[in-house]
Design a protein around this motif. Structure first.
Motif, PDB file in Angstrom:
ATOM      1  N   LEU A 262       0.874  -1.173   0.000  1.00 49.49           N
ATOM      2  CA  LEU A 262       0.000   0.000   0.000  1.00 49.49           C
ATOM      3  C   LEU A 262       0.910   1.222   0.000  1.00 49.49           C
ATOM      4  O   LEU A 262       1.779   1.345   0.859  1.00 49.49           O
ATOM      5  CB  LEU A 262      -0.911   0.020   1.222  1.00 49.49           C
ATOM      6  N   PHE A 263       0.742   2.116  -0.949  1.00 48.34           N
ATOM      7  CA  PHE A 263       1.642   3.256  -1.128  1.00 48.34           C
ATOM      8  C   PHE A 263       3.098   2.785  -1.138  1.00 48.34           C
ATOM      9  O   PHE A 263       3.980   3.440  -0.589  1.00 48.34           O
ATOM     10  CB  PHE A 263       1.424   4.331  -0.044  1.00 48.34           C
ATOM     11  N   GLY A 264       3.345   1.626  -1.732  1.00 45.03           N
ATOM     12  CA  GLY A 264       4.712   1.120  -1.861  1.00 45.03           C
ATOM     13  C   GLY A 264       5.231   0.373  -0.655  1.00 45.03           C
ATOM     14  O   GLY A 264       6.283  -0.249  -0.722  1.00 45.03           O
ATOM     15  N   ALA A 265       4.526   0.405   0.490  1.00 46.23           N
ATOM     16  CA  ALA A 265       5.002  -0.258   1.689  1.00 46.23           C
ATOM     17  C   ALA A 265       4.394  -1.662   1.768  1.00 46.23           C
ATOM     18  O   ALA A 265       3.171  -1.806   1.684  1.00 46.23           O
ATOM     19  CB  ALA A 265       4.626   0.540   2.926  1.00 46.23           C
ATOM     20  N   PRO A 266       5.230  -2.703   1.915  1.00 49.51           N
ATOM     21  CA  PRO A 266       4.686  -4.059   1.974  1.00 49.51           C
ATOM     22  C   PRO A 266       3.783  -4.247   3.196  1.00 49.51           C
ATOM     23  O   PRO A 266       4.174  -3.893   4.303  1.00 49.51           O
ATOM     24  CB  PRO A 266       5.926  -4.951   2.065  1.00 49.51           C
ATOM     25  N   VAL A 267       2.572  -4.784   2.982  1.00 50.20           N
ATOM     26  CA  VAL A 267       1.654  -4.991   4.105  1.00 50.20           C
ATOM     27  C   VAL A 267       1.215  -6.446   4.218  1.00 50.20           C
ATOM     28  O   VAL A 267       0.720  -6.856   5.249  1.00 50.20           O
ATOM     29  CB  VAL A 267       0.389  -4.109   3.993  1.00 50.20           C
ATOM     30  N   LEU A 268       1.385  -7.223   3.154  1.00 49.74           N
ATOM     31  CA  LEU A 268       0.955  -8.613   3.205  1.00 49.74           C
ATOM     32  C   LEU A 268       2.171  -9.515   3.450  1.00 49.74           C
ATOM     33  O   LEU A 268       3.285  -9.156   3.073  1.00 49.74           O
ATOM     34  CB  LEU A 268       0.257  -9.001   1.899  1.00 49.74           C
ATOM     35  N   PRO A 269       1.984 -10.680   4.089  1.00 50.46           N
ATOM     36  CA  PRO A 269       3.118 -11.572   4.365  1.00 50.46           C
ATOM     37  C   PRO A 269       3.806 -12.026   3.076  1.00 50.46           C
ATOM     38  O   PRO A 269       3.204 -12.034   2.008  1.00 50.46           O
ATOM     39  CB  PRO A 269       2.467 -12.750   5.082  1.00 50.46           C
ATOM     40  N   ASP A 270       5.090 -12.419   3.205  1.00 52.70           N
ATOM     41  CA  ASP A 270       5.879 -12.815   2.041  1.00 52.70           C
ATOM     42  C   ASP A 270       5.260 -13.982   1.281  1.00 52.70           C
ATOM     43  O   ASP A 270       5.417 -14.088   0.064  1.00 52.70           O
ATOM     44  CB  ASP A 270       7.307 -13.198   2.483  1.00 52.70           C
ATOM     45  N   GLY A 271       4.584 -14.869   2.000  1.00 53.51           N
ATOM     46  CA  GLY A 271       4.017 -16.047   1.364  1.00 53.51           C
ATOM     47  C   GLY A 271       2.828 -15.754   0.451  1.00 53.51           C
ATOM     48  O   GLY A 271       2.372 -16.620  -0.281  1.00 53.51           O
ATOM     49  N   PHE A 272       2.337 -14.528   0.493  1.00 55.85           N
ATOM     50  CA  PHE A 272       1.154 -14.170  -0.283  1.00 55.85           C
ATOM     51  C   PHE A 272       1.424 -14.278  -1.788  1.00 55.85           C
ATOM     52  O   PHE A 272       2.422 -13.765  -2.287  1.00 55.85           O
ATOM     53  CB  PHE A 272       0.743 -12.732   0.060  1.00 55.85           C
ATOM     54  N   THR A 273       0.552 -14.974  -2.502  1.00 55.76           N
ATOM     55  CA  THR A 273       0.707 -15.069  -3.954  1.00 55.76           C
ATOM     56  C   THR A 273       0.058 -13.852  -4.601  1.00 55.76           C
ATOM     57  O   THR A 273      -1.136 -13.616  -4.433  1.00 55.76           O
ATOM     58  CB  THR A 273       0.031 -16.354  -4.480  1.00 55.76           C
ATOM     59  N   ARG A 274       0.856 -13.086  -5.312  1.00 60.49           N
ATOM     60  CA  ARG A 274       0.330 -11.857  -5.913  1.00 60.49           C
ATOM     61  C   ARG A 274      -0.645 -12.157  -7.039  1.00 60.49           C
ATOM     62  O   ARG A 274      -0.426 -13.047  -7.842  1.00 60.49           O
ATOM     63  CB  ARG A 274       1.501 -11.027  -6.443  1.00 60.49           C
ATOM     64  N   TRP A 275      -1.737 -11.411  -7.071  1.00 65.49           N
ATOM     65  CA  TRP A 275      -2.719 -11.573  -8.150  1.00 65.49           C
ATOM     66  C   TRP A 275      -2.243 -10.719  -9.324  1.00 65.49           C
ATOM     67  O   TRP A 275      -2.602  -9.545  -9.406  1.00 65.49           O
ATOM     68  CB  TRP A 275      -4.083 -11.095  -7.725  1.00 65.49           C
ATOM     69  N   VAL A 276      -1.484 -11.330 -10.217  1.00 65.58           N
ATOM     70  CA  VAL A 276      -0.894 -10.545 -11.308  1.00 65.58           C
ATOM     71  C   VAL A 276      -1.972  -9.854 -12.140  1.00 65.58           C
ATOM     72  O   VAL A 276      -1.794  -8.749 -12.641  1.00 65.58           O
ATOM     73  CB  VAL A 276       0.009 -11.436 -12.189  1.00 65.58           C
ATOM     74  N   ILE A 277      -3.138 -10.491 -12.229  1.00 66.45           N
ATOM     75  CA  ILE A 277      -4.203  -9.911 -13.070  1.00 66.45           C
ATOM     76  C   ILE A 277      -4.635  -8.539 -12.561  1.00 66.45           C
ATOM     77  O   ILE A 277      -5.065  -7.686 -13.330  1.00 66.45           O
ATOM     78  CB  ILE A 277      -5.414 -10.877 -13.166  1.00 66.45           C
ATOM     79  N   MET A 278      -4.487  -8.302 -11.252  1.00 71.55           N
ATOM     80  CA  MET A 278      -4.880  -7.017 -10.686  1.00 71.55           C
ATOM     81  C   MET A 278      -3.992  -5.875 -11.185  1.00 71.55           C
ATOM     82  O   MET A 278      -4.418  -4.728 -11.270  1.00 71.55           O
ATOM     83  CB  MET A 278      -4.802  -7.074  -9.159  1.00 71.55           C
ATOM     84  N   VAL A 279      -2.732  -6.213 -11.507  1.00 74.20           N
ATOM     85  CA  VAL A 279      -1.814  -5.195 -11.999  1.00 74.20           C
ATOM     86  C   VAL A 279      -2.124  -4.850 -13.448  1.00 74.20           C
ATOM     87  O   VAL A 279      -1.933  -3.726 -13.904  1.00 74.20           O
ATOM     88  CB  VAL A 279      -0.354  -5.715 -11.876  1.00 74.20           C
ATOM     89  N   MET A 280      -2.651  -5.839 -14.165  1.00 70.38           N
ATOM     90  CA  MET A 280      -2.867  -5.655 -15.602  1.00 70.38           C
ATOM     91  C   MET A 280      -4.255  -5.073 -15.884  1.00 70.38           C
ATOM     92  O   MET A 280      -5.131  -5.089 -15.024  1.00 70.38           O
ATOM     93  CB  MET A 280      -2.679  -7.001 -16.296  1.00 70.38           C
ATOM     94  N   PRO A 281      -4.461  -4.557 -17.097  1.00 67.98           N
ATOM     95  CA  PRO A 281      -5.740  -3.916 -17.421  1.00 67.98           C
ATOM     96  C   PRO A 281      -6.998  -4.724 -17.081  1.00 67.98           C
ATOM     97  O   PRO A 281      -7.955  -4.148 -16.575  1.00 67.98           O
ATOM     98  CB  PRO A 281      -5.627  -3.647 -18.917  1.00 67.98           C
TER      99      PRO A 281
END
Lengths: 209, 211
Positions: free
Chosen positions: B165-184
């Motif tokens: 959030l605002f560049g600061a990591p807030v979720l644990p390292d094990g969290f799998t990023r939802w790449v689709i959220m970054v994309m259109p």
């Protein structure tokens, strides 16, 4: 007066002159500040390509720059000779520019004296998608270039290969997943730049001591 | 008079409220969608973009309204574009001069504020027929309404897409990023969800209004 056919023309001329004057004077007033900001930003990028900590404070940055960096000119354009804290030559910085997905990507490549090894890379300007192609500016991506050879492999082929998995070979760089266009254009233009760079006077001649 | 009653009756407040809630540009007027999709994968970019749009919309509406009696009908859109473009350049210069790092991150997006339909929509739809202060509030309200929706979308996109959030990591390292959220596509899904949710919440307030 408002019914005259010339009124709309006069209105637009006056309006354009007024807003043009406001915007131009604002640009004039802030020109030094904008240029100083861009220069500082650029210098920070050059230093980061050499993995040197760049102070945020403008005066400290200017002092560090004048002490450690020499700006030199070559037929290929401006380049930078950077020294360490003890005055020993760290390497040379060269500017490059190539196509990206949305617009040109430009940056600085730091090379070891002698011109055999890349020290680091920094991207100064790009228009890639934030979070996708824009991730080329992140440390994990840039860090991969440290120690990469400048020359192509003995059997021929490009000096650097971008791959979409963790790199296994010394010439491999892990590309940004989801930003295939940015990555492949950057890969191509960087390899072309490296080829030209090996003929650069600073590296080919006797200067690179 | 009770304060709530006064709030409802004041024209200025209701104008402001209309832009933020009742007639929000994103989920009611469906304007400014391009930028809502383009800049919402990082909260910092979204915040600067929204602040720029609030300023440009409010000031353009104010200026267009001030000139509404002297502007010839035939060239009014030309005049509006000129006014909007000037304010966008002002924002661009200000960011370049005082926030160079953000200017670099936003790249071409600041200049693209001019193509945001909300600004011209408010100039044409409201400021050309209403007095300056009210037009200013209308622009302000629509800008804030736009910004709030964008920040909501960006919050979830950055959180799920990057785990920050605002560049600061807030979720644990094990969290799998939802790449689709970054994309259109992630932006389309989020925008659709936000529209559906807010329009559902809003429905009882304006039963007569059609979709």
């Amino acid at each position: 007066m408002k019914s005259s056919p010339l009124y709309p023309i006069g209105f637009m001329v006056v309006l354009a002159a007024f807003f043009g004057a406001v915007v131009s004077s604002l640009a004039l007033v802030t020109r030094d500040r904008v240029e100083a900001g861009e220069r500082a930003q650029f210098r920070q990028h050059v230093l980061s390509a050499f993995h040197l900590p760049a102070p945020r404070e403008p005066d400290a940055l200017a002092r560090l720059w004048s002490r450690r960096v020499e700006e030199l000119a070559a037929p290929q354009g401006e380049y930078y000779r950077v020294r360490g804290e003890d005055g020993a030559l760290l390497g040379y910085g060269f500017r490059f520019q190539g196509p990206g997905f949305w617009g040109p990507i430009s940056g600085v490549l730091a090379v070891k004296p002698g011109g055999t090894e890349i020290l680091g890379i920094a991207f100064t300007k790009h228009q890639e998608t934030p979070g996708l192609g824009g991730r080329i500016t992140e440390a994990w991506f840039r860090e991969q270039f440290r120690g990469k050879p400048l020359a192509p492999p003995p059997g021929g082929g490009p000096a650097l290969t971008f791959v979409y998995r963790p790199p296994r070979e010394p010439r491999e760089v892990e590309a940004v997943t989801g930003a295939t266009q940015t990555s492949s254009r950057l890969e191509e233009s960087l390899n072309r730049f490296l080829e030209d760079l090996r003929r650069h006077s600073a590296l080919a001649g006797g200067e690179a001591r | 008079m009770r304060p709530t009653l006064w709030l409802r009756r004041s024209l200025g407040v209701s104008t402001l409220r209309r832009g933020i809630w009742d007639d929000n540009p994103i989920y009611r007027q469906i304007l400014g969608i391009c930028s809502a999709l383009a800049v919402t994968n990082l909260l910092v970019n979204t915040a600067v973009m929204s602040a720029g749009l609030v300023f440009v919309t409010a000031m353009s509406s104010f200026t267009v309204s001030c000139l509404r009696t002297v502007t010839p009908k035939r060239v009014r859109m030309m005049a509006q574009v000129l006014i909007i473009a000037s304010y966008v350049i002002v924002v661009d210069i200000a960011i370049k001069a005082y926030l160079p790092a953000i200017s670099e991150a936003l790249g071409p997006y600041v200049g693209l504020i001019i193509t945001n339909c909300i600004i011209m929509g408010r100039c044409e739809g409201f400021a050309a027929k209403n007095p300056p202060v009210l037009s200013f509030l209308d622009g302000l309200g629509c800008g804030i309404g736009y910004g709030l929706v964008l920040l909501t979308i960006a919050f979830f996109r950055e959180l799920l897409g990057f785990g920050t959030l605002f560049g600061a990591p807030v979720l644990p390292d094990g969290f799998t990023r939802w790449v689709i959220m970054v994309m259109p596509p992630g932006a389309f899904f989020m925008l659709g969800l936000v529209m559906w949710l807010l329009r559902t919440v809003q429905k009882p307030r304006s039963p007569a209004e059609g979709g």
